[in-house]
Design a protein around this motif. Structure first.
Motif, PDB file in Angstrom:
ATOM      1  N   LEU A  38       4.863   9.285 -31.662  1.00  0.00           N
ATOM      2  CA  LEU A  38       4.485   7.867 -31.631  1.00  0.00           C
ATOM      3  C   LEU A  38       3.884   7.405 -32.958  1.00  0.00           C
ATOM      4  O   LEU A  38       4.093   6.262 -33.374  1.00  0.00           O
ATOM      5  CB  LEU A  38       3.497   7.604 -30.495  1.00  0.00           C
ATOM      6  N   LEU A  39       3.162   8.297 -33.622  1.00  0.00           N
ATOM      7  CA  LEU A  39       2.567   7.969 -34.916  1.00  0.00           C
ATOM      8  C   LEU A  39       3.522   8.226 -36.077  1.00  0.00           C
ATOM      9  O   LEU A  39       3.151   8.047 -37.231  1.00  0.00           O
ATOM     10  CB  LEU A  39       1.271   8.770 -35.123  1.00  0.00           C
ATOM     11  N   ARG A  40       4.727   8.670 -35.745  1.00  0.00           N
ATOM     12  CA  ARG A  40       5.773   8.972 -36.736  1.00  0.00           C
ATOM     13  C   ARG A  40       5.300   9.982 -37.779  1.00  0.00           C
ATOM     14  O   ARG A  40       5.371   9.748 -38.982  1.00  0.00           O
ATOM     15  CB  ARG A  40       6.274   7.693 -37.400  1.00  0.00           C
ATOM     16  N   ARG A  41       4.862  11.116 -37.296  1.00  0.00           N
ATOM     17  CA  ARG A  41       4.397  12.206 -38.147  1.00  0.00           C
ATOM     18  C   ARG A  41       5.446  13.304 -38.185  1.00  0.00           C
ATOM     19  O   ARG A  41       5.976  13.714 -37.159  1.00  0.00           O
ATOM     20  CB  ARG A  41       3.074  12.788 -37.640  1.00  0.00           C
ATOM     21  N   ALA A  42       5.718  13.806 -39.375  1.00  0.00           N
ATOM     22  CA  ALA A  42       6.751  14.829 -39.537  1.00  0.00           C
ATOM     23  C   ALA A  42       6.360  16.154 -38.888  1.00  0.00           C
ATOM     24  O   ALA A  42       7.223  16.936 -38.495  1.00  0.00           O
ATOM     25  CB  ALA A  42       7.039  15.045 -41.020  1.00  0.00           C
ATOM     26  N   VAL A  98      17.013  16.021 -39.210  1.00  0.00           N
ATOM     27  CA  VAL A  98      16.314  16.503 -40.411  1.00  0.00           C
ATOM     28  C   VAL A  98      16.099  15.354 -41.383  1.00  0.00           C
ATOM     29  O   VAL A  98      15.013  15.209 -41.961  1.00  0.00           O
ATOM     30  CB  VAL A  98      17.101  17.656 -41.073  1.00  0.00           C
ATOM     31  N   ALA A  99      17.098  14.502 -41.555  1.00  0.00           N
ATOM     32  CA  ALA A  99      16.956  13.350 -42.455  1.00  0.00           C
ATOM     33  C   ALA A  99      15.854  12.411 -41.963  1.00  0.00           C
ATOM     34  O   ALA A  99      15.074  11.874 -42.773  1.00  0.00           O
ATOM     35  CB  ALA A  99      18.280  12.600 -42.557  1.00  0.00           C
ATOM     36  N   TYR A 100      15.757  12.215 -40.667  1.00  0.00           N
ATOM     37  CA  TYR A 100      14.706  11.367 -40.115  1.00  0.00           C
ATOM     38  C   TYR A 100      13.329  11.934 -40.444  1.00  0.00           C
ATOM     39  O   TYR A 100      12.448  11.223 -40.926  1.00  0.00           O
ATOM     40  CB  TYR A 100      14.867  11.225 -38.600  1.00  0.00           C
ATOM     41  N   VAL A 105       8.222  12.182 -44.216  1.00  0.00           N
ATOM     42  CA  VAL A 105       7.409  12.853 -45.230  1.00  0.00           C
ATOM     43  C   VAL A 105       7.319  11.992 -46.475  1.00  0.00           C
ATOM     44  O   VAL A 105       6.258  11.894 -47.102  1.00  0.00           O
ATOM     45  CB  VAL A 105       8.001  14.237 -45.575  1.00  0.00           C
ATOM     46  N   ARG A 106       8.387  11.307 -46.826  1.00  0.00           N
ATOM     47  CA  ARG A 106       8.426  10.481 -48.045  1.00  0.00           C
ATOM     48  C   ARG A 106       7.578   9.221 -47.935  1.00  0.00           C
ATOM     49  O   ARG A 106       7.244   8.634 -48.935  1.00  0.00           O
ATOM     50  CB  ARG A 106       9.863  10.111 -48.374  1.00  0.00           C
TER      51      ARG A 106
END
Length: 107
Positions: A38-42, A98-100, A105-106
Protein backbone atom coordinates in the motif's frame (compact mmCIF):
# COMPACT_ATOMS: atom_id res chain seq x y z
CA UNK A 1 -15.74 -26.47 16.31
CA UNK A 2 -13.00 -29.09 15.91
CA UNK A 3 -9.30 -28.23 15.82
CA UNK A 4 -7.65 -29.44 12.63
CA UNK A 5 -4.04 -29.79 11.48
CA UNK A 6 -3.78 -30.82 7.83
CA UNK A 7 -7.38 -32.03 7.93
CA UNK A 8 -6.87 -34.24 10.97
CA UNK A 9 -8.68 -33.62 14.25
CA UNK A 10 -6.27 -32.83 17.04
CA UNK A 11 -6.63 -31.77 20.68
CA UNK A 12 -6.68 -28.05 21.38
CA UNK A 13 -3.24 -28.21 23.06
CA UNK A 14 -1.62 -29.69 19.97
CA UNK A 15 -3.30 -27.12 17.74
CA UNK A 16 -2.00 -24.32 19.95
CA UNK A 17 1.53 -25.75 19.78
CA UNK A 18 1.58 -26.48 16.05
CA UNK A 19 -0.90 -24.45 14.02
CA UNK A 20 -1.39 -21.27 16.04
CA UNK A 21 2.25 -20.06 15.87
CA UNK A 22 2.41 -20.70 12.12
CA UNK A 23 -0.87 -18.85 11.62
CA UNK A 24 0.34 -15.91 13.71
CA UNK A 25 3.68 -15.70 11.88
CA UNK A 26 2.03 -15.98 8.46
CA UNK A 27 -0.46 -13.28 9.40
CA UNK A 28 2.36 -10.98 10.50
CA UNK A 29 4.28 -11.47 7.24
CA UNK A 30 1.14 -10.82 5.19
CA UNK A 31 0.29 -7.72 7.22
CA UNK A 32 3.76 -6.27 6.65
CA UNK A 33 3.55 -7.19 2.94
CA UNK A 34 0.17 -5.47 2.66
CA UNK A 35 1.38 -2.29 4.36
CA UNK A 36 4.51 -2.26 2.20
CA UNK A 37 2.46 -2.74 -0.94
CA UNK A 38 0.00 0.00 0.00
CA UNK A 39 2.91 2.35 0.70
CA UNK A 40 4.56 1.26 -2.56
CA UNK A 41 7.77 0.04 -0.96
CA UNK A 42 10.15 -2.18 -2.90
CA UNK A 43 11.02 -4.22 0.19
CA UNK A 44 7.49 -5.60 0.40
CA UNK A 45 8.22 -8.45 -2.00
CA UNK A 46 10.76 -9.92 0.44
CA UNK A 47 7.93 -10.47 2.93
CA UNK A 48 6.36 -13.11 0.71
CA UNK A 49 9.62 -15.04 0.59
CA UNK A 50 9.94 -14.61 4.35
CA UNK A 51 6.51 -16.17 4.75
CA UNK A 52 7.53 -19.37 2.98
CA UNK A 53 10.88 -19.54 4.78
CA UNK A 54 9.01 -19.21 8.07
CA UNK A 55 6.63 -22.05 7.19
CA UNK A 56 9.60 -24.25 6.26
CA UNK A 57 11.30 -23.36 9.54
CA UNK A 58 8.20 -24.15 11.60
CA UNK A 59 7.80 -27.46 9.78
CA UNK A 60 11.35 -28.50 10.57
CA UNK A 61 11.11 -27.42 14.21
CA UNK A 62 7.72 -29.06 14.76
CA UNK A 63 8.92 -32.30 13.15
CA UNK A 64 12.18 -32.33 15.14
CA UNK A 65 10.19 -31.92 18.37
CA UNK A 66 7.89 -34.72 17.17
CA UNK A 67 4.81 -32.50 17.34
CA UNK A 68 3.91 -33.53 13.79
CA UNK A 69 4.60 -36.78 11.97
CA UNK A 70 7.03 -37.15 9.09
CA UNK A 71 4.35 -37.28 6.40
CA UNK A 72 2.87 -33.98 7.51
CA UNK A 73 6.32 -32.37 7.77
CA UNK A 74 7.24 -33.52 4.26
CA UNK A 75 3.92 -32.26 2.92
CA UNK A 76 4.39 -28.86 4.58
CA UNK A 77 7.97 -28.60 3.35
CA UNK A 78 7.04 -29.56 -0.20
CA UNK A 79 4.12 -27.15 -0.37
CA UNK A 80 6.06 -24.25 1.14
CA UNK A 81 9.09 -24.90 -1.07
CA UNK A 82 6.97 -25.22 -4.22
CA UNK A 83 4.90 -22.13 -3.56
CA UNK A 84 8.02 -20.28 -2.43
CA UNK A 85 9.69 -21.03 -5.76
CA UNK A 86 6.63 -19.78 -7.64
CA UNK A 87 6.61 -16.62 -5.50
CA UNK A 88 10.33 -16.13 -6.10
CA UNK A 89 9.84 -16.42 -9.85
CA UNK A 90 6.92 -14.00 -9.75
CA UNK A 91 8.49 -11.31 -7.58
CA UNK A 92 12.13 -11.59 -8.68
CA UNK A 93 12.15 -13.02 -12.22
CA UNK A 94 8.95 -11.99 -14.01
CA UNK A 95 9.97 -9.00 -16.09
CA UNK A 96 7.02 -6.69 -15.59
CA UNK A 97 6.92 -7.31 -11.83
CA UNK A 98 10.67 -6.76 -11.49
CA UNK A 99 10.35 -3.56 -13.53
CA UNK A 100 7.58 -2.35 -11.21
CA UNK A 101 9.66 -2.93 -8.07
CA UNK A 102 12.72 -1.33 -9.70
CA UNK A 103 10.62 1.74 -10.48
CA UNK A 104 9.74 1.95 -6.78
CA UNK A 105 13.42 1.99 -5.85
CA UNK A 106 14.13 4.84 -8.29
CA UNK A 107 11.45 7.08 -6.76
Amino acid sequence: MPYLVAGQRVPREIWLKVAAPVLAAASAWLLVFTVGTLLRRAWSRYCVIGLFVTVIGFSIVDWSRQWIDSALAVRALAQAAGLGMVAYWYFFRKRNVVAYYQSLVRR
